[in-house]
Design an enzyme around this catalytic site. Sequence first.
Site, PDB file in Angstrom:
ATOM      1  CG  ASP A   1      -2.128   0.964   1.005  1.00  0.00           C
ATOM      2  OD1 ASP A   1      -2.402   1.345  -0.157  1.00  0.00           O
ATOM      3  OD2 ASP A   1      -2.776   1.319   1.990  1.00  0.00           O
ATOM      4  N   GLY A   2       0.335   2.305  -0.523  1.00  0.00           N
ATOM      5  CA  GLY A   2       1.005   3.597  -0.526  1.00  0.00           C
ATOM      6  C   GLY A   2       0.059   4.652   0.015  1.00  0.00           C
TER       7      GLY A   2
ATOM      8  CD  GLU B   1      -1.237   2.457  -3.540  1.00  0.00           C
ATOM      9  OE1 GLU B   1      -0.852   1.282  -3.347  1.00  0.00           O
ATOM     10  OE2 GLU B   1      -2.203   2.958  -2.926  1.00  0.00           O
TER      11      GLU B   1
ATOM     12  CG  ASP C   1      -5.134  -0.081  -1.637  1.00  0.00           C
ATOM     13  OD1 ASP C   1      -4.146   0.332  -2.276  1.00  0.00           O
ATOM     14  OD2 ASP C   1      -5.415   0.334  -0.497  1.00  0.00           O
TER      15      ASP C   1
ATOM     16  CG  HIS D   1      -8.931   2.493   3.432  1.00  0.00           C
ATOM     17  ND1 HIS D   1      -7.923   2.703   4.347  1.00  0.00           N
ATOM     18  CD2 HIS D   1      -8.534   3.126   2.295  1.00  0.00           C
ATOM     19  CE1 HIS D   1      -6.975   3.433   3.805  1.00  0.00           C
ATOM     20  NE2 HIS D   1      -7.318   3.708   2.562  1.00  0.00           N
TER      21      HIS D   1
ATOM     22  CG  ASP E   1      -3.776   2.675   5.155  1.00  0.00           C
ATOM     23  OD1 ASP E   1      -3.542   3.453   4.213  1.00  0.00           O
ATOM     24  OD2 ASP E   1      -4.412   3.009   6.181  1.00  0.00           O
TER      25      ASP E   1
END
Length: 146
Positions: free
Chosen positions: A10-11, A48, A70, A125, A135
């Site tokens: 995740d970024g 990301e 994501d 999320h 995250d």
Amino acid sequence: MMKKIEMFTDGACSGNPGPGGWGTILRYKGVEKELSGGEHETTNNRMEMTAVISGLKALNEPCEVDVFTDSKYVCDSVQKGWVYSWKKNNWRKADKKPALNVDLWEEMLLLLEKHKVTFHWLKGHDGHPENERCDAMAVYQSHENA
């Protein structure tokens, strides 16, 4: 026989551009390694991509890797072949505008040649434990780089 690795990434970015961070979890036979980092001035898409690149670079030999992200930008660009078209067209998109993040795409493409990578999109999320951990790492790093 290649080792089978699960990678979760995740970024995050506070502002776009702004300070950003990324988080990656590598899992092999139940053993996990967490990686994270950040930059003072970046974009969410760059973070990301950096999460995926950093995870692939951490592998010491060619592996079969399932990447869970994501990021539709990363996932679709590779799975739908857009990045290969951009490269073939001298880093121009179908609308003739320049592709973004060429430096990172070039680095990722080299790593995708080395490893057998399959991308899986996750809804962000949404309570996915590894995505939530990535995250949290990314957000922490974005604050550290503010």
